[in-house]
Write a protein that holds these residues in place. Sequence first.
Motif, short mmCIF file in Angstrom:
data_model
loop_
_atom_site.label_atom_id
_atom_site.label_comp_id
_atom_site.label_asym_id
_atom_site.label_seq_id
_atom_site.Cartn_x
_atom_site.Cartn_y
_atom_site.Cartn_z
N ILE A 137 -58.78 11.89 -7.28
CA ILE A 137 -58.53 13.33 -7.32
C ILE A 137 -57.07 13.58 -7.67
O ILE A 137 -56.17 12.92 -7.15
N GLY A 138 -56.82 14.55 -8.54
CA GLY A 138 -55.46 14.90 -8.92
C GLY A 138 -54.70 15.52 -7.76
O GLY A 138 -55.30 16.07 -6.83
N VAL A 139 -53.37 15.43 -7.83
CA VAL A 139 -52.55 15.89 -6.72
C VAL A 139 -52.69 17.39 -6.47
O VAL A 139 -52.67 17.85 -5.31
N ASN A 140 -52.88 18.19 -7.52
CA ASN A 140 -53.01 19.64 -7.33
C ASN A 140 -54.31 19.99 -6.60
O ASN A 140 -54.31 20.85 -5.71
N LYS A 141 -55.38 19.33 -6.98
CA LYS A 141 -56.66 19.59 -6.30
C LYS A 141 -56.62 19.07 -4.87
O LYS A 141 -57.15 19.70 -3.95
N LEU A 142 -55.94 17.95 -4.68
CA LEU A 142 -55.81 17.38 -3.34
C LEU A 142 -55.04 18.32 -2.43
O LEU A 142 -55.37 18.50 -1.25
N ALA A 143 -54.02 18.97 -3.00
CA ALA A 143 -53.18 19.87 -2.21
C ALA A 143 -53.91 21.14 -1.80
O ALA A 143 -53.46 21.85 -0.89
N ALA A 144 -55.03 21.45 -2.44
CA ALA A 144 -55.73 22.71 -2.18
C ALA A 144 -57.09 22.52 -1.52
O ALA A 144 -57.88 23.46 -1.45
N ILE A 145 -57.39 21.33 -1.03
CA ILE A 145 -58.72 21.06 -0.48
C ILE A 145 -59.06 21.99 0.68
O ILE A 145 -60.12 22.61 0.72
N MET A 146 -58.18 22.10 1.65
CA MET A 146 -58.45 22.95 2.82
C MET A 146 -58.56 24.42 2.42
O MET A 146 -59.47 25.12 2.86
N LYS A 147 -57.63 24.88 1.62
CA LYS A 147 -57.62 26.28 1.18
C LYS A 147 -58.92 26.62 0.47
O LYS A 147 -59.55 27.65 0.73
N THR A 148 -59.35 25.73 -0.44
CA THR A 148 -60.59 25.95 -1.19
C THR A 148 -61.80 25.98 -0.27
O THR A 148 -62.70 26.82 -0.40
N MET A 149 -61.83 25.08 0.70
CA MET A 149 -62.95 24.99 1.63
C MET A 149 -63.11 26.28 2.43
O MET A 149 -64.22 26.79 2.60
N PHE A 150 -62.00 26.84 2.90
CA PHE A 150 -62.07 28.06 3.71
C PHE A 150 -62.39 29.28 2.85
O PHE A 150 -63.05 30.21 3.32
N LEU A 151 -61.94 29.27 1.61
CA LEU A 151 -62.29 30.37 0.71
C LEU A 151 -63.79 30.36 0.44
O LEU A 151 -64.45 31.41 0.45
N GLU A 152 -64.35 29.19 0.21
CA GLU A 152 -65.78 29.07 -0.05
C GLU A 152 -66.60 29.44 1.19
O GLU A 152 -67.71 29.96 1.07
N ALA A 153 -66.04 29.18 2.37
CA ALA A 153 -66.74 29.52 3.61
C ALA A 153 -66.63 31.00 3.94
O ALA A 153 -67.36 31.52 4.78
N GLY A 154 -65.69 31.70 3.26
CA GLY A 154 -65.48 33.11 3.55
C GLY A 154 -64.83 33.34 4.91
O GLY A 154 -65.02 34.38 5.54
N ILE A 155 -64.03 32.36 5.35
CA ILE A 155 -63.36 32.46 6.65
C ILE A 155 -61.94 32.96 6.43
O ILE A 155 -61.15 32.32 5.74
N PRO A 156 -61.59 34.13 6.98
CA PRO A 156 -60.24 34.67 6.77
C PRO A 156 -59.19 33.89 7.54
O PRO A 156 -59.49 33.24 8.54
N GLY A 157 -57.96 33.98 7.06
CA GLY A 157 -56.85 33.30 7.74
C GLY A 157 -56.03 32.50 6.77
O GLY A 157 -56.40 32.34 5.60
N TYR A 158 -54.90 32.00 7.26
CA TYR A 158 -54.01 31.21 6.41
C TYR A 158 -54.22 29.74 6.75
O TYR A 158 -53.59 29.18 7.63
N PHE A 159 -55.14 29.11 6.02
CA PHE A 159 -55.48 27.71 6.24
C PHE A 159 -55.04 26.87 5.04
O PHE A 159 -55.39 27.18 3.90
N THR A 160 -54.29 25.83 5.32
CA THR A 160 -53.83 24.91 4.29
C THR A 160 -54.09 23.49 4.77
O THR A 160 -54.61 23.27 5.87
N ASN A 161 -53.71 22.51 3.95
CA ASN A 161 -53.87 21.12 4.37
C ASN A 161 -53.12 20.83 5.67
O ASN A 161 -53.48 19.93 6.42
N HIS A 162 -52.07 21.58 5.92
CA HIS A 162 -51.28 21.38 7.13
C HIS A 162 -52.03 21.85 8.38
O HIS A 162 -51.62 21.53 9.51
N SER A 163 -53.10 22.62 8.19
CA SER A 163 -53.88 23.10 9.33
C SER A 163 -54.48 21.95 10.13
O SER A 163 -54.66 22.05 11.34
N GLY A 164 -54.80 20.84 9.45
CA GLY A 164 -55.38 19.70 10.14
C GLY A 164 -54.43 19.10 11.15
O GLY A 164 -54.79 18.83 12.30
#
Length: 329
Positions: free
Chosen positions: A234-261
């Motif tokens: 996986i490219g670094v840009n897509k890797l950097a957005a995994i968490m953000k993309t997952m929460f957008l697809e789930a429709g869960i509001p909030g500021y979630f990034t890879n750092h959320s883990g």
Amino acid sequence: MDEHNAMSMDLDFLELPQNFEWDSFIDDQTLSQIGQPYPPKSLYMLCVGILRYFRECGIHENFLDEKDSKFYEFRRILSARMSELTVSGVGTRPKQAEPISTETETELWEKRLLGDVTGKALLNTMFFYNCKLFGLRGVDEHRGMEIDLIELGFDKYGHFLKFKGRSNKTFKGGLAQRHVQAKEIVHHFQNMKLYNMHQKYIEIITKCGESRAFYRRALENGPDNELRFSQQAIGVNKLAAIMKTMFLEAGIPGYFTNHSGKRTLATTLYQAGVPEQEMMERTGHRSVESVRKYKRPSTDMLKDISNLLEPQQSEQMDIVNQEPPQKVI
């Protein structure tokens, strides 16, 4: 282009002409690319970055050193500018990645964004729990991750997953860190379903070509609904957005990034009463101050604090509401 000429800031200020205008210089450097002022802390970190650039260029001047009177005016105006920004409300509430609650984590499973129904869901699961179980940072510890850094096994405590780290943000392995060891964490499983998913993922990607990259591009399920992954990392840009993309697809509001883990790991341990030293062993922080920044009290904890500070309604408030005694004449 010479990398030493790539910096847009004029370095002539180091010669310090008598008529140099520090106010104008700092104002020129304090606006972001979109024309908004940097928060005070970001402004300071920009200065730290400039100093690092100077060292790389062979320039050994430190304009943040309070003992160097040559840059006194610079520090005075910089401090005043940071104070002005704070008074204006800029950066007083820095935006930080939110920890993920147990309810939100369950919702991700229910919406099949975590699990092993599809390759994408399994990839999300690997990334999410590498963050949560081992406290891996947003991108740098994931980017160069290889299959060999994850070990599955069994000992007297049960099935385990071991992460064997290399270099990262706080461990570069140089002379100054010759006594510091790379992160190595063992997680023993109670939930065998999660262990089996790790085993399943590693078995699949090991068969996908000679690449040793741990994170592979997920493909559509095969004809028999089997999970498939590309040998391409996986490219670094897509890797950097995994968490953000997952929460957008789930429709869960909030500021979630890879750092959320990583923040979820620290917050979960803090709310469970785990001592700071043990927390640092798992998160990889090297100072108590750093790990404390990651702690977040739960809603119940905050409510209990509020309740403690209120008057006891059954006693104090009832006394206030009582009618005063009548005077006897």
